[in-house]
Structure formats: C-alpha cells, structure tokens
Motif scaffolding. Structure first.
Motif, PDB file in Angstrom:
ATOM      1  N   ILE A  57      -0.116   8.189   1.562  1.00 24.79           N
ATOM      2  CA  ILE A  57       0.272   9.440   0.889  1.00 24.79           C
ATOM      3  C   ILE A  57       0.413  10.603   1.852  1.00 24.79           C
ATOM      4  O   ILE A  57       0.706  11.721   1.435  1.00 24.79           O
ATOM      5  CB  ILE A  57      -0.712   9.796  -0.238  1.00 24.79           C
ATOM      6  N   ASN A  89       7.650   9.512   5.952  1.00 26.81           N
ATOM      7  CA  ASN A  89       6.879   9.972   4.794  1.00 26.81           C
ATOM      8  C   ASN A  89       7.080  11.473   4.578  1.00 26.81           C
ATOM      9  O   ASN A  89       7.327  11.932   3.458  1.00 26.81           O
ATOM     10  CB  ASN A  89       5.391   9.661   5.037  1.00 26.81           C
ATOM     11  N   CYS A 138       1.102  -3.171   6.839  1.00 24.55           N
ATOM     12  CA  CYS A 138      -0.045  -2.287   7.050  1.00 24.55           C
ATOM     13  C   CYS A 138      -1.025  -2.927   8.040  1.00 24.55           C
ATOM     14  O   CYS A 138      -1.527  -2.258   8.946  1.00 24.55           O
ATOM     15  CB  CYS A 138      -0.736  -2.029   5.717  1.00 24.55           C
ATOM     16  N   CYS A 140       0.840  -1.202   0.000  1.00 22.10           N
ATOM     17  CA  CYS A 140       0.000   0.000   0.000  1.00 22.10           C
ATOM     18  C   CYS A 140       0.875   1.251   0.000  1.00 22.10           C
ATOM     19  O   CYS A 140       2.065   1.203   0.333  1.00 22.10           O
ATOM     20  CB  CYS A 140      -0.905   0.021   1.241  1.00 22.10           C
ATOM     21  N   LEU A 141       0.257   2.359  -0.368  1.00 24.07           N
ATOM     22  CA  LEU A 141       0.936   3.648  -0.363  1.00 24.07           C
ATOM     23  C   LEU A 141       0.214   4.592   0.588  1.00 24.07           C
ATOM     24  O   LEU A 141      -0.963   4.901   0.399  1.00 24.07           O
ATOM     25  CB  LEU A 141       0.970   4.248  -1.771  1.00 24.07           C
ATOM     26  N   ASN A 147      -4.316   1.015  -4.495  1.00 23.98           N
ATOM     27  CA  ASN A 147      -3.781   0.655  -3.173  1.00 23.98           C
ATOM     28  C   ASN A 147      -3.277   1.892  -2.433  1.00 23.98           C
ATOM     29  O   ASN A 147      -2.371   1.811  -1.615  1.00 23.98           O
ATOM     30  CB  ASN A 147      -2.662  -0.384  -3.309  1.00 23.98           C
ATOM     31  N   ILE A 148      -3.881   3.045  -2.727  1.00 22.79           N
ATOM     32  CA  ILE A 148      -3.470   4.305  -2.097  1.00 22.79           C
ATOM     33  C   ILE A 148      -4.359   4.583  -0.892  1.00 22.79           C
ATOM     34  O   ILE A 148      -5.589   4.613  -1.010  1.00 22.79           O
ATOM     35  CB  ILE A 148      -3.554   5.477  -3.093  1.00 22.79           C
ATOM     36  N   SER A 169       8.815   8.436   1.977  1.00 22.32           N
ATOM     37  CA  SER A 169       8.722   6.976   2.094  1.00 22.32           C
ATOM     38  C   SER A 169       7.282   6.584   2.385  1.00 22.32           C
ATOM     39  O   SER A 169       6.885   6.420   3.539  1.00 22.32           O
ATOM     40  CB  SER A 169       9.651   6.480   3.214  1.00 22.32           C
ATOM     41  N   SER A 170       6.501   6.435   1.327  1.00 21.63           N
ATOM     42  CA  SER A 170       5.070   6.178   1.493  1.00 21.63           C
ATOM     43  C   SER A 170       4.706   4.706   1.404  1.00 21.63           C
ATOM     44  O   SER A 170       3.612   4.320   1.808  1.00 21.63           O
ATOM     45  CB  SER A 170       4.283   6.956   0.425  1.00 21.63           C
ATOM     46  N   HIS A 171       5.600   3.883   0.890  1.00 20.58           N
ATOM     47  CA  HIS A 171       5.260   2.473   0.675  1.00 20.58           C
ATOM     48  C   HIS A 171       5.286   1.684   1.982  1.00 20.58           C
ATOM     49  O   HIS A 171       6.147   1.894   2.847  1.00 20.58           O
ATOM     50  CB  HIS A 171       6.242   1.821  -0.313  1.00 20.58           C
TER      51      HIS A 171
END
Length: 326
Positions: free
Chosen positions: A25, A94, A107, A22-23, A182-183, A99-101
């Motif tokens: 944001i 982030n 998760c 997932c990301l 997947n955001i 670093s968003s992943h």
C-alpha cells in the motif's frame, strides 16, 4: 466432512494469499503525498543508476584502476544498482499508477534479493576494509597477499555467504499458513512484513532473522572495527605527519561509505525495536526507502570527489568519448 476439509482455514488461506498475492500500500498515512514523494525518489534513483553506472564504466575502461581496491568498489557499485532497482521501480509504480499488487512468489523474490544484496553490500565493505588493512599494515606484501586468485575467492565467498544466509528465509515463509489479510503496509516486501501476514507461529522467522543479521552485518561491523583499530595503530606509528595524512586519506572515502551504510541501518533497526510505538509507521517506511537510494546515490560522489584516480579516470573517459564524437 469433505466440505469442512475443503473450507478449512489452511485451504482458504493458501488460496487467498498464494494465489491472490499481496498488496503493497506504499506509505500508510502519506497516501495523499505519494505523487510528490515520487519526485525526489525518482531523482535519487536516477542519480544512483547514473553515478554507479559511470563508476563501473570508469573502473572497467581504465587499466590503472584494475587494482583490488577498485575491483571491490565496482562490486559495491553493482550491488548498489541492484539493491535500489529491486525496490524503487515497484515503489514508483505504486506512487504514480497505484500499482500495489504483487504476486506471492514475486513478493518472496523481491524479499530475497533485497536482503541478499544488503548482506552482500556489507560483505563488500568488509573486503574493502581488509584491502585497506593489508595496504597500510603490510604494504610490501600487498601485491602477494591480494592476488587475482585471492580476490576471486573473496568475491565467491561474498556471494556464497549472502546466498546461504538468505535462501532459507524463502522456505521459512513458504511453510507458513496465511490469513485472509494480504496487505503489507510498505513499498516493498521484506521478511517480517510477509511473516506477519501469517496465522502461524512465526517465532522461528523472528529468531532466524535476528541470527542472520548478527552473523552477517553484526559480524562484519566487528571485523571492520578490528581492521580499523589495527590500521590506526599502524598509521600512528608512521614516522612523519605527511605519511600519516596520506595513509589516512586513502581510508577517508571508505570510512564515509561505511558510516553512510551502517548508521542509517542501525538507526532504523533501533528505532523500530525501541521506538515503534512512539515513532509513526510512515517514518520507518520513509527511512527504509531512503536507505535503499541515498547510499547508492552518494557512494559514487564520495569516491569521485575524494579519490584522485577515479576523478582522473572520469575525465579521461569523457574526453575520449568527446573526441570520438567529433
């Protein structure tokens, strides 16, 4: 037929989300302010770690503080450290590094610990209310009611209840099929944020989340309220004004911490449920991030300022450290 089966939505979704991850944001709409927002969040997180760490050290190092009230307080401080640590490092990474992943399992793990620790925090506040109820309403029986065995059972019950309530949410999310998107428009993973990535029916997740909140936090609020109704009744029946003031002062810090914990949470929930379209999304996410750092940062200050024994313990600990350094 084999090709069609291999490229079915379920197969593609499984590959896209559970393998790609997932990301997160961050705070949508405020991406240009991420660096600036990271400064107060970093300061508050560092203050929460330092304040709660000192509080735990003081309680452990001072034999006079090895009482039920302070044992529960050390539990609250430990839960606060873990709650802020389960969210802030990833959020700061982030903000600073983009670093968003995060992996799908990562998760789910973050989601579980955030909700688990929130429920545990609420249970500890209930235990502290019970401690004040016994101390004020049954002062002579206090040592025989809150024994070490009873405290151990309360600690075990707190952890067990939190685990039982939150662990099924992991399987409820794993059973879903996920879409290509997947955001997650957030700085951390939470139950409904993950569920909304799914192409499946998430009605069970919605109802389970509501039931879990009512059976944990909702029930705790009711029991804490009942405890303080009995406490106030007992206090107002005390013979002297001095005795009433002293009894109320012992509850002052706890009441402040309760309000600090529940009011922002309830405000965030009601704002999301009833003002979701009128209140910008970034406001909800900012509130959620502030909620996991402000109470942990302020709780040690509240107890340090309002509790004489803690303040004396801090002075003794640092005096001892200064003497050893010489």
């Amino acid at each position: 037929m084999a090709l069609s089966s291999a490229t079915s939505p379920a197969a593609v979704n499984y590959s896209d989300t559970r393998v790609a991850g997932c990301l997160l944001i961050g705070i949508p709409g405020l991406e240009h302010l991420h660096i600036w927002l990271s400064i107060p969040f970093c300061i508050m997180y560092a203050a929460a770690l330092a304040g709660n760490g000192i509080l735990i050290c003081v309680i452990l190092s001072q034999p006079s503080l090895h009482e039920p009230m302070y044992i529960f307080l050390s539990m609250l401080a430990s839960a606060d450290i873990l709650l802020s640590t389960s969210t802030m490092p990833k959020a700061l990474a982030n903000f600073w590094l983009g670093s968003s992943h995060i992996s799908f399992d990562g998760c789910l793990t973050q989601m579980f610990f955030i909700h688990f620790l929130f429920v545990a925090d609420s249970a500890v506040l209930l235990a502290m209310a019970f401690d004040r109820f016994v101390a004020i309403c049954y002062p002579l029986q206090y040592p025989t009611i809150l024994t070490k065995t009873v405290i151990g059972k309360i600690v075990a019950a707190t952890m067990t209840r939190s685990f039982i309530i939150m662990f099924p949410s992991v399987f409820l999310l794993k059973r879903l099929h996920y879409c290509r998107i997947n955001i997650i428009a957030h700085t951390f993973c939470e139950h409904m944020g993950i569920a909304r990535l799914s192409c499946s029916d998430i009605s069970i997740n919605i109802w389970y989340g509501l039931a879990a909140a009512l059976l944990s936090t909702g029930l705790d609020i009711i029991l804490i309220t009942v405890s303080y109704i009995h406490i106030l009744q007992a206090v107002f029946h005390l013979p002297s004004q001095n005795a009433r003031s002293k009894a109320l002062s012992t509850c002052g810090s706890h009441v402040c911490v309760i309000l600090l914990f529940y009011i922002p949470a309830l405000f965030s929930v009601f704002a999301y449920r009833f003002g979701g379209k009128r209140i910008p999304r970034y406001v909800h996410i900012l509130l959620a991030n502030l909620y996991v750092v402000i109470p942990p940062m302020l709780n040690p200050i509240i107890y340090g300022v309002r509790t004489k024994q803690i303040w004396e313990g801090v002075n003794q600990m640092f005096s001892h450290l200064v003497q050893e350094s010489k």
